[in-house]
Design a protein around this motif. Structure first.
Motif, PDB file in Angstrom:
ATOM      1  N   VAL A  65       0.872  -1.173   0.000  1.00 39.33           N
ATOM      2  CA  VAL A  65       0.000   0.000   0.000  1.00 39.33           C
ATOM      3  C   VAL A  65       0.907   1.221   0.000  1.00 39.33           C
ATOM      4  O   VAL A  65       1.776   1.372   0.862  1.00 39.33           O
ATOM      5  CB  VAL A  65      -0.925   0.024   1.237  1.00 39.33           C
ATOM      6  CG1 VAL A  65      -1.735   1.303   1.266  1.00 39.33           C
ATOM      7  CG2 VAL A  65      -1.828  -1.204   1.243  1.00 39.33           C
ATOM      8  N   ILE A  66       0.707   2.073  -0.973  1.00 40.74           N
ATOM      9  CA  ILE A  66       1.510   3.283  -1.086  1.00 40.74           C
ATOM     10  C   ILE A  66       0.626   4.468  -0.760  1.00 40.74           C
ATOM     11  O   ILE A  66      -0.405   4.676  -1.404  1.00 40.74           O
ATOM     12  CB  ILE A  66       2.086   3.434  -2.520  1.00 40.74           C
ATOM     13  CG1 ILE A  66       2.952   2.212  -2.837  1.00 40.74           C
ATOM     14  CG2 ILE A  66       2.866   4.718  -2.658  1.00 40.74           C
ATOM     15  CD1 ILE A  66       3.412   2.129  -4.262  1.00 40.74           C
ATOM     16  N   ASP A  67       0.992   5.237   0.255  1.00 47.88           N
ATOM     17  CA  ASP A  67       0.171   6.392   0.611  1.00 47.88           C
ATOM     18  C   ASP A  67       0.947   7.665   0.563  1.00 47.88           C
ATOM     19  O   ASP A  67       2.085   7.765   0.366  1.00 47.88           O
ATOM     20  CB  ASP A  67      -0.469   6.224   2.001  1.00 47.88           C
ATOM     21  CG  ASP A  67       0.485   5.761   3.062  1.00 47.88           C
ATOM     22  OD1 ASP A  67       1.012   4.669   2.924  1.00 47.88           O
ATOM     23  OD2 ASP A  67       0.679   6.499   4.029  1.00 47.88           O
TER      24      ASP A  67
END
Length: 67
Positions: A65-67
């Protein structure tokens, strides 16, 4: 590792009827057991007085997950 946890939750439909809905949660955990435990703990705090049941948990195909 990410896990997908499916939970059946009873919601008030607004007209006095109860509607069962399946909600899906993405959990960062080390095992299926930990993922289920973490979801159960959070929902007990967030959904006080609402019935819910963890239906299934499985390894997610999401890598990161890239935030």
């Amino acid at each position: 590792m990410y896990f997908t946890v499916n939970v059946k939750v009873q919601h008030d439909a607004g007209n006095g009827r109860i509607k069962k809905m399946t909600e899906r949660y993405l959990v960062d955990a080390m095992s299926v057991t930990e993922a289920e435990s973490r979801v159960t703990k959070v929902l007990k705090e967030d959904l006080t007085g609402t019935e819910f049941e963890v239906v299934s948990a499985s390894v997610s195909r999401i890598y990161k997950v890239i935030d």
